[in-house]
Scaffold this active site. Structure first.
Site: not given
Ligand SMILES: [Zn+2]
Lengths: 476, 483
Positions: B79, B154, B178
Site C-alpha cells: 500500500k 482504504s 481498511s
C-alpha cells in the site's frame, strides 16, 4: 507607598545526553546546518519516536536535586501548533502529568535562606533554530530539533530581581553539579522566560503580568527585571496598568520592548502521544539515581566546613561552582594546607577570574601548578610577593611555577652568608635610620629591611633579613 | 501452468523445487499488470527493474544452493502509505505526489531480507481516509470481481491487486477496517494483526493508537505466510512487541482438526437496523458451517458495540488532525505557488493539496481536541474505548473467537456513495471496535449474495492470531468441502 514585585520563572534547559530525545542523532552544539538529522527528528512521514532513557534519568536527577516528587507513572503528550521550526506540527512534551512535581530551591539572602518553590519539571523536545538573514530570508537549522529539554517552572516566589538572579545562579550551579547540562546561556542550553508584575501593598492594586522572553544572559535578565519593575511601579503611580503581553529585552536600547500582546490563552490541543508507550518509573530506578547523584552544593559546603575546617563564608564561596570546589580539593592533593589554599583561591585566584570574566576551568592555572606554587611559598623557597608575581605568570603562560622560579632566579635567599654583605652595606649607607631605630623609631627598621629586599630584587627572606639587621644593630 | 493463479505458498514451493524461476514468476505478474491494471488501477507505481533485479538474486541463490527466505520469489505489493526508498510514497494524495522517502519501512526491510519481491505500490484512499478507494488523487480503483463496484478501502488497491492476480500477496494498513473491508469486497482473505504485533515504523500514521499493518492473500495460508514474515518487536517502534504468538500453521489437517474444542461467540448486537438484511441469512449459514465442523457456537453480548463507530470516529479524527499537521508544505511535499506569509504558505499548500475527506477529518479532529464541547466528546470517547475493551475482555474469557459480518453493507457501485460519507463510514461498524481494542481479526470470503461477495470477520483476542488463522483454515476447508 510600598510596592511588592512578584517574579516567576520558566527555564528551559538542554540536557547533555549523547543523543537526541527520540532518535540516535548526536546531541552536540553547532555543526554544519541540518547535518545532525534523521527521519525521526525531521518528522518525516512514517517515522516514530523512541524515548531516550538517559534524558528521563537526567530529568529525574534534576527532580531529586530540587526536592521534587517524581511521578512514577507518566506519559508524553503532543502540544499542537504550527511554526517553521517545528517539524511535526506538534512538540512532544508533557501536559497534565509532569515527570517531576513540586520541589524548591533555597537561596541565601542577607537575613537568611529563602525557599523558592517549583511548580513542576517536565521533559520535552527542542525545536529547530531559525536564522533571519539580512536579505529577509529565514533559514532553518534542524540540528537542534529533538534535543532533550527540561522545562522548570517556578511559583511566583521571587520578590526582587536579585532574588531571581540568586535563584538562577543556584539553579545553574546545581544542574552543573549533577552534570545534566552545561547550562551555557550563550549557546542556548539554558533559556529563561520571566513573568513579572507589581502589587501596591497599600491599595492592593496590581499590574498585569508581563512575560519577558529572549534573554541570553543572567545580567540581561536582571536588567530586564529591573526595567520592568520600574515600569510597572511608574504605571501604578499614574493609576494605570500594564498590557498583558510578551516583551523582549533589547540589549542595545537597554529596555524591554513589546513582542506581542497576549490574546486569549492559546489552545494547544494537548493529547497523549500514542507513539510512545506510557512511562513507568520503578522506585528502584529512582533510588539508584539518587544514590549515584553527585554531592549537591549545600552538602559539599557542609562537608568543606567540617573536613577542611573552613568558615561558612569560605566554604560557601569555594563550593558555589562545582569546578571551583573540585579545583580546591584537587589542589589539596599537592599541598596539605587547607587554609593556605583557601586563602589563595579566595584572594588572588578569584580576583583574577573576576577581572578576566572567566571560569576557573577556562584558565591556564591547574591545581597542580597552584599546589606547586604554594609549596614553594610554604617551604620558604619564595616569598609571598614573589608568589603573587609567579601566579600572574602561570595564568598567562601556563608554565610550571618551579620552572618560572628557576628561569627568573626567584628562589628566596635564605643563606645568611649570601645576604650579610648586602645587610652590612645597607646599614653603613643608612646610619641615620640605625640611629632613629635605636632612639625608638620602629618604622626605621621597616625601611632598612625594604632597602635590603630592594637590593636583593625581592629574593631575600624578609624574616631572615629582619633578624639579621636586629642582630647587627644590637652588636653595634 | 498459469503462473499468476498460483498461491504464494505454491510459488515458493515451485521455486524451491526449481520448477519455476523467480524471474519467470515476476515477469508473469508484470505482464498481468500490464494487461489488466488499466481497468483496475490498483497500482500507483510499479518497480519493474527493482523487481526483476530482486528476482535474479533469488534465482542466483537457488543456483548456488543458498537458503531462501520465507518469502523467496513471491511477488508482493505494498500500500502506498508504507515508505520505500526505491519508489515514491504518495499516500494517494497530491500532497505527496512526488515524495520519495530516504528510508525503508521496517516491514519493507523484513520483506527484502526474506527474499520477497516488491512489485509496486498500490492505490488507496487519500492518506487512508475512506472505505471505497474513491478519495485517491490517482483515481479510483475498481473491483476485479466486478469493475462497476468499488474494491473497498482504504487498502482497496492492495486487495484488488491480489484478487486480480497482479501479485500473490500484499500489505495494506488497517486503522478501522481498511484491510478487512476491502478483503471482503474483493473476495479474498485479509488479516488485521493485534496492535503492536507488526512494526509501524515507516507506515505513515493515520490514527496512531489504532494503526496496524494488514496482509492480503487469496487464501488463509497465504495471508498467514505474509503475516508471519513481518511480525516482531522493532526497536524503532516502542509500541511493538516481540512476537508473542507462534505463527506456525500445521499444514493439511482436516478442517475439524483446526477447530477442535473452540468456542465461538456471535454478538447479538450485530443484527442492527442498518445491516443489509441479506447478511442475516449468510450468518445463519456461517454458523451452521462452524457447528458442523464441531465448534460450539453461542450468542454473546458486547453491550457497547453500538458505540464503537462514533468512538472510533472521534478518536481517529483527533489523532488524524495531529498526525496530518506535519504536511505543511515546508520541508517536503506539495507547496502552494502563491503565499506571502508563513501562515499563507501553510493554508494554501494544505488547502490545495488535501482532498475533501482529509479536510473533513482534520476539521473534526481539531474540534474534538479543542477546549470546550469538542473536547468533551474526545474525553467521552476515551472512556467509551475502555468500556469496549472491557466488553471484549469479558467475551474472550469464555470464547476463543467472535464472528461478525466484516461489513454491514455489501460492495456498492462506484460513485454511488460519493456524497454520503456517513454511510461509507458505516462500513466500519464491526471492524473499528476491533482496532479500538487492539485485537486481531480476519476477513474471509463466505460466499456471494446476488453476485456480491460477502466477507466474514473472525475476531480473536490480542496476540491470539493463531485462533483466527486456525478458525479461518477450518472455515475455508469447510466451505471447500461444501458443508
Ligand atoms: Zn535524528
Amino acid at each position: 507607598m510600598a510596592y511588592k514585585t512578584i517574579i516567576g520563572l520558566e527555564i528551559h534547559v538542554e540536557l547533555a545526553t549523547n543523543t537526541k530525545m527520540f532518535c540516535a542523532c548526536p546531541n552536540t552544539f553547532g555543526g554544519e546546518a541540518n547535518t545532525h538529522c534523521c527521519p525521526v527528528c525531521l518528522g518525516l512521514p512514517g517515522s516514530l519516536p523512541v524515548i531516550n532513557k538517559t534524558a528521563i534519568e537526567y530529568a529525574i536527577k534534576a527532580g531529586i536535586a530540587f526536592n521534587c516528587k517524581i511521578n512514577t507513572k507518566t506519559k508524553m503528550d503532543r502540544k499542537n501548533y504550527y511554526y517553521a521550526d517545528l517539524v511535526k506540527g506538534y512538540q512532544i512534551s508533557q501536559d497534565d502529568i509532569p515527570l517531576c512535581e513540586g520541589g524548591y530551591i533555597e537561596i541565601e539572602l542577607e537575613d537568611g535562606a529563602k525557599k523558592i518553590n517549583l511548580q513542576r519539571i517536565h521533559i520535552e523536545e527542542d525545536t529547530g533554530k531559525l536564522t533571519h538573514t539580512m536579505d529577509g530570508d529565514t533559514l532553518i537549522d534542524y540540528n537542534r530539533s529533538g534535543v532533550p529539554l527540561i522545562e522548570i517552572v517556578t511559583r511566583p516566589d521571587m520578590n526582587t530581581p536579585e532574588e531571581a538572579r540568586l535563584f538562577l545562579e543556584k539553579l545553574r550551579s546545581t544542574l552543573k553539579y549533577i552534570e545534566v547540562s552545561d547550562c551555557k546561556m550563550e549557546e542556548g542550553s539554558l533559556r529563561c522566560d520571566i513573568n513579572i508584575n507589581v502589587v501596591d501593598t497599600e491599595t492592593g492594586a496590581k499590574t498585569n503580568i508581563t512575560e519577558i522572553k529572549n534573554l541570553n544572559s543572567f545580567k540581561g535578565a536582571v536588567k530586564a527585571m529591573e526595567f520592568e519593575e520600574k515600569r510597572h511601579i511608574q504605571l501604578l503611580k499614574e493609576g494605570k496598568n500594564t498590557v498583558r503581553e510578551t516583551r523582549r529585552w533589547d540589549e542595545v536600547k537597554n529596555e524591554t520592548v513589546t513582542m506581542r500582546e497576549k490574546g486569549e490563552a492559546e489552545d494547544y490541543r494537548y493529547a497523549v502521544d500514542g507513539d510512545l508507550a506510557p512511562i513507568e518509573i520503578p522506585d528502584t530506578w529512582i533510588d539508584e539515581i539518587r544514590n549515584k547523584l553527585p554531592e549537591l552544593p549545600h552538602h559539599k559546603k557542609e562537608r568543606f566546613m567540617r573536613q577542611y575546617n573552613l568558615s561558612e563564608y569560605d566554604a560557601g564561596v569555594l563550593t558555589a561552582s562545582k569546578d571551583l570546589a573540585s579545583f580546591y580539593e584537587e589542589t589539596l592533593k599537592y599541598i596539605d594546607d587547607t587554609k593556605l589554599v583557601s586563602n589563595w583561591i579566595m584572594g588572588d585566584v578569584l580576583r583574577r577570574l573576576k577581572d578576566e570574566e572567566v571560569e576557573i576551568e577556562d584558565t591556564k592555572l591547574s591545581p597542580k601548578a597552584l599546589g606547586q606554587l604554594l609549596s614553594l611559598i610554604k617551604s620558604g623557597k619564595i616569598n609571598n610577593n614573589t608568589g603573587k608575581k609567579v601566579l600572574r605568570e602561570v595564568f598567562e603562560t601556563g608554565k610550571d611555577p618551579e620552572v618560572i622560579v628557576k628561569e627568573k632566579g626567584l628562589i628566596q635567599i635564605t643563606d645568611e652568608s649570601q645576604i650579610l654583605e648586602v645587610v652590612e652595606k645597607v646599614l653603613s649607607e643608612n646610619q641615620q635610620s640605625v640611629i632613629d631605630y635605636k632612639n625608638g623609631k620602629d618604622r626605621a627598621l621597616g625601611f632598612l629591611v625594604g632597602q635590603v629586599m630592594k637590593a636583593t630584587k625581592g629574593k631575600a627572606n624578609p624574616q631572615l633579613v629582619n633578624k639579621m639587621i636586629l642582630d647587627l644593630i644590637n652588636k653595634m | 501452468m498459469d503462473i499468476v493463479k498460483l498461491s504464494a505458498v505454491e510459488i515458493k514451493e515451485k521455486i524451491l523445487k526449481n520448477e519455476l524461476s523467480a524471474t519467470e514468476v515476476v515477469k508473469a505478474h508484470l505482464n498481468r499488470i500490464e494487461e489488466i491494471d488499466k481497468d483496475i488501477n490498483a497500482f500507483i507505481s510499479i518497480n519493474k527493474e527493482g523487481a526483476l533485479e530482486a528476482a535474479e538474486k533469488v534465482d542466483e541463490k537457488i543456483k548456488n544452493g543458498e537458503e531462501l527466505g520465507a518469502l523467496g520469489g513471491i511477488p508482493i505489493a505494498l500500500k502506498d502509505n508504507i515508505v520505500t526508498k526505491d519508489t515514491k510514497t504518495t499516500c494517494g494524495s497530491k500532497m505527496l505526489e512526488n515524495y520519495r522517502s530516504p528510508y525503508d519501512a521496517t516491514v519493507v526491510e523484513k520483506i527484502k531480507a526474506q527474499d520477497g519481491i516488491i512489485i509496486g505500490k498500490t492505490n488507496m484512499d487519500e492518506f487512508a481516509m475512506g472505505s471505497s478507494n474513491e478519495t485517491s488523487f490517482f483515481g479510483p480503483t475498481r473491483n476485479p470481481v466486478n469493475t462497476n463496484l468499488v474494491p473497498g478501502g482504504s487498502s482497496g488497491g492492495s486487495a484488488a491487486a491480489v484478487k486480480a492476480e497482479e501479485v500473490a500477496l500484499a500489505l495494506g494498513t488497517d486503522t478501522g477496517g481498511s484491510t478487512r473491508q476491502p478483503a471482503a469486497y474483493c473476495d479474498i482473505v485479509g488479516i488485521k494483526p493485534s496492535y503492536g504485533l507488526v512494526s509501524r515504523y515507516g507506515v505513515v500514521s493515520l490514527a496512531n493508537t489504532l494503526d496496524t499493518v494488514g496482509v492480503f492473500g487469496r487464501d488463509v495460508s497465504d495471508a498467514a505466510l505474509m503475516l508471519s514474515a513481518i511480525v516482531g518487536y522493532d526497536e524503532k517502534d516502542s509500541t511493538s512487541y516481540e512476537n508473542p504468538t507462534h505463527l506456525v500453521v500445521e499444514k493439511d489437517l482436516e478442517p475439524t482438526e483446526y477447530i477442535k474444542g473452540m468456542k465461538i461467540g456471535i454478538p447479538r448486537e450485530i443484527y442492527l437496523d442498518q445491516i443489509d438484511k441479506r447478511l442475516i441469512g449468510v450468518m445463519d449459514k456461517v454458523i451452521k458451517v462452524f457447528q458442523s465442523l464441531g465448534a460450539k457456537v453461542e450468542e454473546i453480548t458486547l453491550p457497547h458495540l453500538e458505540y464503537g463507530l462514533s468512538t472510533y470516529h472521534v478518536i481517529s479524527a483527533a489523532e488524524i488532525s495531529s498526525n496530518m499537521a506535519r504536511f505543511d508544505g515546508l520541508r517536503y511535499g506539495y507547496r502552494a505557488k502563491e503565499y506571502s506569509t508563513l501562515d499563507e504558505l501553510y493554508i494554501n499548500s494544505r488547502n490545495e493539496a488535501f482532498g475533501d475527506e482529509v479536510k473533513r477529518r482534520i476539521l473534526m479532529g481539531t474540534y474534538y481536541l479543542s477546549m470546550g464541547l469538542g473536547r468533551e466528546y474526545y474525553e467521552k470517547a476515551l472512556k467509551m474505548r475502555t468500556l469496549i475493551i472491557d466488553d471484549f475482555n469479558k467475551a474472550f474469557k469464555d470464547y476463543d473467537i467472535i464472528l461478525t459480518p466484516t461489513s454491514p453493507i455489501l460492495p456498492f457501485q462506484l460513485g454511488k456513495l460519493k456524497d454520503e460519507p456517513l454511510t461509507k463510514d458505516l462500513t466500519s461498524i464491526f471492524t473499528a471496535p476491533v482496532n479500538l481494542a487492539g485485537l486481531c481479526a480476519m476477513s474471509i470470503p463466505c460466499g456471494y449474495v446476488d453476485g456480491l461477495p460477502v466477507g466474514l470477520q473472525i475476531i480473536g483476542d490480542r496476540f491470539k492470531e493463531m485462533n483466527i488463522i486456525k478458525a479461518g483454515l477450518a472455515f475455508e476447508g469447510g466451505m471447500k468441502n461444501g458443508i
